[in-house]
Design an enzyme around this catalytic site. Sequence first.
Site, PDB file in Angstrom:
ATOM      1  N   GLU A 235      -5.951   5.989  -6.415  1.00 38.54           N
ATOM      2  CA  GLU A 235      -6.294   4.839  -7.249  1.00 38.54           C
ATOM      3  C   GLU A 235      -7.791   4.852  -7.521  1.00 38.54           C
ATOM      4  OE1 GLU A 235      -4.926   1.136  -5.652  1.00 38.54           O
ATOM      5  OE2 GLU A 235      -2.848   1.795  -5.471  1.00 38.54           O
TER       6      GLU A 235
ATOM      7  N   ARG B 206       0.853  -1.177   0.000  1.00 40.29           N
ATOM      8  CA  ARG B 206       0.000   0.000   0.000  1.00 40.29           C
ATOM      9  C   ARG B 206       0.894   1.234   0.000  1.00 40.29           C
ATOM     10  NH1 ARG B 206      -2.995  -3.433  -0.964  1.00 40.29           N
ATOM     11  NH2 ARG B 206      -5.140  -3.832  -0.214  1.00 40.29           N
TER      12      ARG B 206
ATOM     13  N   HIS C  11      -1.699  -1.504  -9.718  1.00 37.39           N
ATOM     14  CA  HIS C  11      -2.241  -2.301  -8.613  1.00 37.39           C
ATOM     15  C   HIS C  11      -2.806  -3.627  -9.114  1.00 37.39           C
ATOM     16  CE1 HIS C  11      -4.051  -1.947  -4.295  1.00 37.39           C
ATOM     17  NE2 HIS C  11      -3.508  -3.143  -4.541  1.00 37.39           N
TER      18      HIS C  11
END
Length: 325
Positions: free
Chosen positions: A265, A236, A285
């Site tokens: 994101e 993260r 991601h």
Amino acid sequence: MKVHILDDWFDTLRTLPSFAQLQGHEVRVWTDHTEDIDTLARRLQEAEALVLFRERTPVTAALLERLPGLKLISQRSVYPHVDVPACTANGVLLCSNMHSDTPSVAASELTFALMLASARQIPQQMASLRAGHWQMGVGQTLAGRRLGLYGYGRIAKQVAVYAQAFGMKVWWWGSDEGRARARADGAELAPDRARFFADSDFVSLNVRLKPATRGIITAEDLLGMKPSASFINTSRSGLVAPGALDKALEAGRPGRLALDVFDTEPLTDAKDPLVNHPSVIATPHIGYVTEDELDMQFADIYDQINAYAEGAPIHMINPEARGGQ
């Protein structure tokens, strides 16, 4: 139950074997992304069970208050994106399998792929070839180099297996508790935090984001790394202190960053300076985004829906909300 699934961007879930577990339910899959409260409230007005695709959509008190028919939120893993007190206040049960005993192969594979891509300059070499310039530099061999794994958990342990197969030297750092577990297992620990960052050729960050871990990687940590080293983050972005990556890139310490996670994101700005920096390898991601991983994750999520429908909920985060069942 009327089940709504958010953020299945490529309409993948209905193609996986686990989707059959939802037979007997009325299912609606949303394939686009929105965080607009009005849009979400309108779409989910009839939902009794809401399936979350990891942390793609925040579930706030403002949204929950507009969903009087919602009884269950079913998801997997950590839930910093869900307002749990608001769930309880609105009689919504949150169920989330924390999967502490299951493998994390997909994220581990991507971590190692980014390490290889950084070491061998794969994106940069591809760009050079496509531009008609042939080779653009000299890469690194992984064998014999030092990998520092920050965080003694399932993903990092799997990365260590891959690293050892490549002949790398692996050592560890992390929380006091994590280091104690590593020591008990006979794993090699760095002599101290400063040496961990200074002497590692690659540092991979594999830690869950929670209040205690936010900003645990500082600018001082990164600036202590070698110009020839790489820092990999597939966990993260909030684990890294604000501004630390910018300072590292400006100083060239470490020389390369490989990132799968970002402060914003989805990140859709094609001109984002971090994504476009020549010393950064960036992916959107995708650590857990494989067919195999999604099938395993959503099998757990659907199990939770069926257990609730049968009157025996599992993996309850706020069991006090069951009064509305």
